[in-house]
Design a protein around this motif. Structure first.
Motif, PDB file in Angstrom:
ATOM      1  N   SER A  76       8.309  -1.363   9.624  1.00 41.42           N
ATOM      2  CA  SER A  76       7.847  -0.853  10.916  1.00 41.42           C
ATOM      3  C   SER A  76       7.549  -1.907  11.962  1.00 41.42           C
ATOM      4  O   SER A  76       7.473  -1.583  13.154  1.00 41.42           O
ATOM      5  CB  SER A  76       6.576  -0.014  10.701  1.00 41.42           C
ATOM      6  OG  SER A  76       6.780   0.993   9.738  1.00 41.42           O
TER       7      SER A  76
ATOM      8  N   ALA B 201      -0.506   3.525   4.577  1.00 36.84           N
ATOM      9  CA  ALA B 201      -0.500   3.124   5.985  1.00 36.84           C
ATOM     10  C   ALA B 201      -1.611   2.139   6.327  1.00 36.84           C
ATOM     11  O   ALA B 201      -1.657   1.620   7.440  1.00 36.84           O
ATOM     12  CB  ALA B 201      -0.630   4.363   6.875  1.00 36.84           C
TER      13      ALA B 201
ATOM     14  N   VAL C 235       5.907  -0.988   3.997  1.00 40.86           N
ATOM     15  CA  VAL C 235       5.793  -0.152   5.196  1.00 40.86           C
ATOM     16  C   VAL C 235       5.707  -1.026   6.439  1.00 40.86           C
ATOM     17  O   VAL C 235       6.356  -0.760   7.456  1.00 40.86           O
ATOM     18  CB  VAL C 235       4.564   0.778   5.094  1.00 40.86           C
ATOM     19  CG1 VAL C 235       4.319   1.496   6.421  1.00 40.86           C
ATOM     20  CG2 VAL C 235       4.760   1.792   3.979  1.00 40.86           C
TER      21      VAL C 235
ATOM     22  N   ARG D  89      12.658   4.357   7.847  1.00 34.25           N
ATOM     23  CA  ARG D  89      12.326   4.830   6.504  1.00 34.25           C
ATOM     24  C   ARG D  89      12.792   3.869   5.421  1.00 34.25           C
ATOM     25  O   ARG D  89      12.509   4.066   4.236  1.00 34.25           O
ATOM     26  CB  ARG D  89      12.938   6.212   6.280  1.00 34.25           C
ATOM     27  CG  ARG D  89      12.501   7.241   7.334  1.00 34.25           C
ATOM     28  CD  ARG D  89      12.919   8.636   6.936  1.00 34.25           C
ATOM     29  NE  ARG D  89      12.237   9.045   5.727  1.00 34.25           N
ATOM     30  CZ  ARG D  89      12.691   9.984   4.899  1.00 34.25           C
ATOM     31  NH1 ARG D  89      13.849  10.576   5.150  1.00 34.25           N
ATOM     32  NH2 ARG D  89      12.013  10.307   3.818  1.00 34.25           N
TER      33      ARG D  89
ATOM     34  N   THR E 209       6.613   7.163   8.464  1.00 33.20           N
ATOM     35  CA  THR E 209       7.803   6.751   7.729  1.00 33.20           C
ATOM     36  C   THR E 209       8.335   7.898   6.869  1.00 33.20           C
ATOM     37  O   THR E 209       9.409   7.779   6.290  1.00 33.20           O
ATOM     38  CB  THR E 209       7.501   5.536   6.824  1.00 33.20           C
ATOM     39  OG1 THR E 209       6.420   5.862   5.943  1.00 33.20           O
ATOM     40  CG2 THR E 209       7.123   4.317   7.654  1.00 33.20           C
TER      41      THR E 209
ATOM     42  N   THR F 244       2.535   7.489   5.937  1.00 35.33           N
ATOM     43  CA  THR F 244       3.713   7.156   5.137  1.00 35.33           C
ATOM     44  C   THR F 244       4.197   8.357   4.337  1.00 35.33           C
ATOM     45  O   THR F 244       5.256   8.303   3.724  1.00 35.33           O
ATOM     46  CB  THR F 244       3.411   5.996   4.167  1.00 35.33           C
ATOM     47  OG1 THR F 244       2.396   6.399   3.241  1.00 35.33           O
ATOM     48  CG2 THR F 244       2.925   4.777   4.938  1.00 35.33           C
ATOM     49  N   LYS F 245       3.410   9.408   4.330  1.00 35.80           N
ATOM     50  CA  LYS F 245       3.832  10.658   3.704  1.00 35.80           C
ATOM     51  C   LYS F 245       3.339  11.810   4.569  1.00 35.80           C
ATOM     52  O   LYS F 245       2.419  11.642   5.383  1.00 35.80           O
ATOM     53  CB  LYS F 245       3.282  10.778   2.282  1.00 35.80           C
ATOM     54  CG  LYS F 245       1.775  10.686   2.173  1.00 35.80           C
ATOM     55  CD  LYS F 245       1.347  10.709   0.717  1.00 35.80           C
ATOM     56  CE  LYS F 245      -0.168  10.596   0.580  1.00 35.80           C
ATOM     57  NZ  LYS F 245      -0.585  10.593  -0.846  1.00 35.80           N
TER      58      LYS F 245
END
Length: 237
Positions: A85, A108, A81, A59, A36, A9-10
């Motif tokens: 997704s 995540a 998230v 995103r 993301t 996620t980062k």
């Protein structure tokens, strides 16, 4: 050939990540990354990492309904998230065939846990080192294990989300594949008894949980969940 799917996620530390991928490839693994975070901003670095596939996950929820966006604002990061997704076709296809699912950061974890409920033969892990050990185990034909955070850690994320989720998401989150999992059943059974939840929300959530457990063949679990939730709902004055 072992397929490894990383979820982030980062942006991961690209130097360390690239060096670690060499070890995976040396073991004959194919490595894929879905994120993301803005993958385009680091496209050159990701190309140098020689991944077998890189995919930009949604995103945000801009293309979803306004109701879903409002609900997402009330949900913790991990749940958001997954909400972003879960409809992504590339992600679902890769997750179905992956041998190892890996969360690269805490955000995540919930998404990897959910994907693992639909691919019960895959190992699910948090971090590069456990994932690499999983590849070694698979090559050696040993029994799977998992190093995701404990149930309580995932449950805490879910508990805070119950009151903000629409019915469609609740049904998905408590569906039969989730409830067939011992982890999933325990998570939701504890989630419906969390202190401070409004009675109407607790009653609604416990109904979805019970329905999911019954469909998964956990009849006694459904009864326990309903009974436990009922004990937390005060009698009307």
């Amino acid at each position: 050939m072992t397929d490894v799917l990383f979820i982030a996620t980062k942006r991961p530390p690209l130097g360390l990540f690239t060096d670690s991928l060499v070890k995976f490839r040396d073991r004959g693994a194919k490595v894929y990354l879905a994120g993301t975070f803005n993958t385009t901003a680091v496209a050159e670095e990701l190309t140098l990492a020689e991944l077998d596939g890189v995919h930009q996950l949604p995103r945000n929820l801009n293309k979803r309904s306004s109701a879903m966006r409002r609900k997402a604002k009330k949900s913790p990061a991990g749940m958001r998230v997954w909400m972003q997704s879960q409809r992504d076709r590339w992600l679902r296809q890769q997750a179905r065939t992956a041998h190892v699912l890996v969360a690269l950061d805490p955000g995540a974890v919930y998404t990897v846990w959910r994907l693992a409920q639909y691919n019960t033969t895959a190992e699910a892990h948090f971090g590069l080192a456990p994932a690499l050990r999983a590849v070694d185990r698979i090559a050696g034909g040993t029994v799977r294990s998992a190093t995701l955070p404990p149930v309580a850690a995932v449950a805490q994320d879910v508990r805070r989300s119950i009151s903000g989720l629409p019915a469609a998401v609740m049904r998905t989150a408590t569906a039969r594949p989730v409830m067939r999992s011992t982890v999933g059943a325990r998570l939701w059974r504890s989630a419906v008894t969390v202190p401070g939840m409004p009675g109407t929300v607790r009653a609604s959530a416990s109904r979805y949980v019970a329905e999911g457990m019954e469909e998964a063949g956990r009849i006694s679990g459904a009864a326990i969940a309903l009974s436990a939730a009922a004990s937390k709902i005060p009698d009307p004055a």
